[in-house]
Design a protein around this motif. Structure first.
Motif, PDB file in Angstrom:
ATOM      1  N   ARG A 175       5.333  -6.326   2.902  1.00 50.64           N
ATOM      2  CA  ARG A 175       4.935  -6.122   2.713  1.00 50.64           C
ATOM      3  C   ARG A 175       4.023  -4.836   3.780  1.00 50.64           C
ATOM      4  N   ASP A 176       4.185  -3.317   2.963  1.00 52.76           N
ATOM      5  CA  ASP A 176       4.175  -2.232   3.123  1.00 52.76           C
ATOM      6  C   ASP A 176       2.489  -1.843   3.932  1.00 52.76           C
ATOM      7  N   ALA A 177       2.050  -1.193   4.393  1.00 52.91           N
ATOM      8  CA  ALA A 177       1.305  -0.541   5.221  1.00 52.91           C
ATOM      9  C   ALA A 177      -0.194  -0.404   4.029  1.00 52.91           C
ATOM     10  N   ARG A 178       0.114  -0.416   3.015  1.00 57.08           N
ATOM     11  CA  ARG A 178      -0.950  -0.423   1.947  1.00 57.08           C
ATOM     12  C   ARG A 178      -1.322  -1.299   1.223  1.00 57.08           C
ATOM     13  N   GLY A 179      -0.626  -2.510   1.734  1.00 60.80           N
ATOM     14  CA  GLY A 179      -0.860  -4.201   0.977  1.00 60.80           C
ATOM     15  C   GLY A 179      -0.059  -3.590   0.241  1.00 60.80           C
ATOM     16  N   ARG A 180       1.316  -3.656  -0.475  1.00 63.43           N
ATOM     17  CA  ARG A 180       1.558  -3.646  -1.803  1.00 63.43           C
ATOM     18  C   ARG A 180       3.119  -4.214  -1.690  1.00 63.43           C
ATOM     19  N   VAL A 181       3.261  -5.486  -2.286  1.00 65.88           N
ATOM     20  CA  VAL A 181       4.659  -5.950  -2.272  1.00 65.88           C
ATOM     21  C   VAL A 181       5.048  -6.001  -3.068  1.00 65.88           C
ATOM     22  N   LEU A 182       6.658  -5.705  -2.187  1.00 61.24           N
ATOM     23  CA  LEU A 182       8.011  -5.737  -2.981  1.00 61.24           C
ATOM     24  C   LEU A 182       8.464  -6.783  -4.180  1.00 61.24           C
ATOM     25  N   LEU A 183       8.035  -6.548  -5.535  1.00 64.16           N
ATOM     26  CA  LEU A 183       9.114  -7.376  -6.819  1.00 64.16           C
ATOM     27  C   LEU A 183      10.453  -7.039  -7.184  1.00 64.16           C
ATOM     28  N   GLU A 184      11.325  -7.674  -7.396  1.00 69.12           N
ATOM     29  CA  GLU A 184      12.384  -7.642  -7.619  1.00 69.12           C
ATOM     30  C   GLU A 184      12.726  -8.644  -9.593  1.00 69.12           C
ATOM     31  N   ARG A 185      12.803  -8.037 -10.081  1.00 72.41           N
ATOM     32  CA  ARG A 185      13.376  -8.160 -11.480  1.00 72.41           C
ATOM     33  C   ARG A 185      14.771  -9.400 -11.835  1.00 72.41           C
ATOM     34  N   PRO A 214       8.226 -19.708   2.082  1.00 71.33           N
ATOM     35  CA  PRO A 214       7.674 -17.711   1.895  1.00 71.33           C
ATOM     36  C   PRO A 214       7.465 -17.630   3.598  1.00 71.33           C
ATOM     37  N   LEU A 215       8.296 -16.438   3.984  1.00 67.14           N
ATOM     38  CA  LEU A 215       8.756 -15.285   4.939  1.00 67.14           C
ATOM     39  C   LEU A 215       7.297 -13.871   4.556  1.00 67.14           C
ATOM     40  N   LEU A 216       6.534 -13.853   5.144  1.00 68.61           N
ATOM     41  CA  LEU A 216       5.608 -12.435   5.145  1.00 68.61           C
ATOM     42  C   LEU A 216       6.189 -11.389   6.345  1.00 68.61           C
ATOM     43  N   PHE A 217       6.427 -10.683   5.611  1.00 71.08           N
ATOM     44  CA  PHE A 217       7.726  -9.170   6.288  1.00 71.08           C
ATOM     45  C   PHE A 217       6.163  -8.427   6.417  1.00 71.08           C
ATOM     46  N   ASP A 218       4.996  -8.186   6.883  1.00 71.02           N
ATOM     47  CA  ASP A 218       3.893  -6.956   7.268  1.00 71.02           C
ATOM     48  C   ASP A 218       4.410  -6.081   7.691  1.00 71.02           C
ATOM     49  N   GLY A 219       3.833  -4.840   6.983  1.00 71.99           N
ATOM     50  CA  GLY A 219       3.754  -3.652   7.081  1.00 71.99           C
ATOM     51  C   GLY A 219       5.634  -2.885   7.362  1.00 71.99           C
ATOM     52  N   ALA A 220       5.850  -3.495   6.732  1.00 73.35           N
ATOM     53  CA  ALA A 220       7.442  -3.106   6.061  1.00 73.35           C
ATOM     54  C   ALA A 220       7.452  -1.488   5.222  1.00 73.35           C
ATOM     55  N   ALA A 221       8.143  -0.908   5.478  1.00 75.29           N
ATOM     56  CA  ALA A 221       8.690   0.919   5.200  1.00 75.29           C
ATOM     57  C   ALA A 221       9.401   0.459   3.998  1.00 75.29           C
ATOM     58  N   ALA A 222       9.708   0.989   2.793  1.00 73.99           N
ATOM     59  CA  ALA A 222      10.413   0.718   2.037  1.00 73.99           C
ATOM     60  C   ALA A 222      12.453   1.461   2.559  1.00 73.99           C
ATOM     61  N   ALA A 223      12.971   1.025   2.326  1.00 76.04           N
ATOM     62  CA  ALA A 223      14.380   1.546   2.435  1.00 76.04           C
ATOM     63  C   ALA A 223      14.824   2.721   1.528  1.00 76.04           C
ATOM     64  N   GLY A 224      15.349   3.444   0.924  1.00 73.15           N
ATOM     65  CA  GLY A 224      15.980   4.419   1.037  1.00 73.15           C
ATOM     66  C   GLY A 224      17.677   4.209  -0.225  1.00 73.15           C
TER      67      GLY A 224
END
Length: 312
Positions: free
Chosen positions: A201-211, A265-275
């Motif tokens: 989860r990034d600083a904007r509250g968005r979560v990374l999803l994977e299809r 579940p493992l929560l990673f808060d403040g994640a920043a997107a990698a390239g």
């Protein structure tokens, strides 16, 4: 929707589904993500894909209508012998037998048939009885009636035999076998599997999803990235984002028809997107509004709803 799901559960989903996709052409034209989002929570998602593809084939091959020919109808994805028979009997009044779970239970008890109804030999016997009982007239009424009889009177537990119009000729009632029939499916041990779900989860509250891929459970749905264990989870998390720490959430078990999945579940808060994520169509950062428009597995949607609003 009623294949493998009860009416009480289906009703709300059905109303939302037809409000959003009111006819066959609208369903055929809808993106898969919308179909899966409307279906999310009903499980057995292959049914939704079959429904979607069947609608597209009806538009491509049958002028946007369901075919009235049995073979053409049964050739559509997700429509087997019983469903095809039910459609032709109830929509067009054509004489075709059906054999859904409720009808199997009624016929098994009425004729005193032993053996698991899902077995090949027993099922063939039930089809013969189903055909013999199907009348030449008022087929739609009969088809609805025998399904309703199984759903409301000849129920799996606590059947109301005293109210059954078929009780006088029922072998199971006569011989005291109502509780034993239909015969139970032979028991087998339910296997278990384990996975770690990564909530990045990034600083904007968005979560990374994977299809998810085209095979296996939840195929094609958007879900959380998964890992085989904690070490693998950290490796995958670092591959997708820049992270600092992780918070383990309460583990839970999701039960499928053929196995149990133990989820950590493992929560990673403040994640920043990698390239590279922006260039990968199988990965996307989504806020709560965007998540609602996607097909998510029910336990994943529930998990994300539980953490929504917690400190990001």
């Amino acid at each position: 929707m009623l294949q493998q799901t009860q009416v009480a559960t289906v009703a709300g989903y059905f109303e939302r589904f037809v409000a959003a996709l009111p006819d066959l052409r609208a369903l055929a034209a809808a993106p898969e993500d919308q179909v899966l989002a409307l279906w999310s929570g009903l499980g057995y998602y292959r049914r939704a894909r079959f429904l979607h593809r069947a609608a597209q084939l009806c538009v491509e091959r049958h002028g946007g209508e369901l075919p009235r020919d049995f073979d053409a109808l049964a050739a559509l994805p997700g429509i087997g012998r019983s469903t095809a028979g039910a459609i032709l009997a109830q929509a067009y009044g054509l004489r075709f037998p059906i054999l859904d779970g409720n009808v199997k239970r009624v016929l098994t008890r009425y004729h005193g048939i032993h053996g698991h109804p899902g077995g090949s030999a027993v099922e063939k016997q039930l089809w013969r009885h189903a055909d013999a009982h199907t009348p030449a007239a008022r087929v739609a009424d009969y088809t609805q009636a025998i399904m309703d009889l199984g759903a409301t009177v000849c129920t799996r537990a606590r059947p109301r035999c005293e109210a059954c119009p078929l009780a006088r000729g029922c072998i199971a009632w006569r011989d005291g076998l109502v509780a034993q029939l239909p015969s139970a499916k032979p028991a087998k041990t339910t296997p278990t599997r384990a996975t770690v779900m990564l909530i990045l989860r990034d600083a904007r509250g968005r979560v990374l999803l994977e299809r998810r891929g085209p095979q296996g459970v939840w195929s094609g749905l958007w879900s959380l990235p998964e890992a085989a264990g904690i070490d693998d989870a950290w490796r995958r998390a670092r591959h997708h984002a820049r992270i600092d720490d992780a918070v383990p959430l309460a583990p839970f078990v999701h039960v499928f028809s053929h196995y149990k999945l133990h989820i950590k579940p493992l929560l990673f808060d403040g994640a920043a997107a990698a390239g590279g994520i922006a260039d990968n169509p199988g990965l996307r950062w989504c806020d709560a509004t965007e998540q609602a428009a996607l097909g998510l597995p029910a336990p994943v949607r529930k998990l994300l709803q539980q953490i929504e609003g917690t400190t990001a």
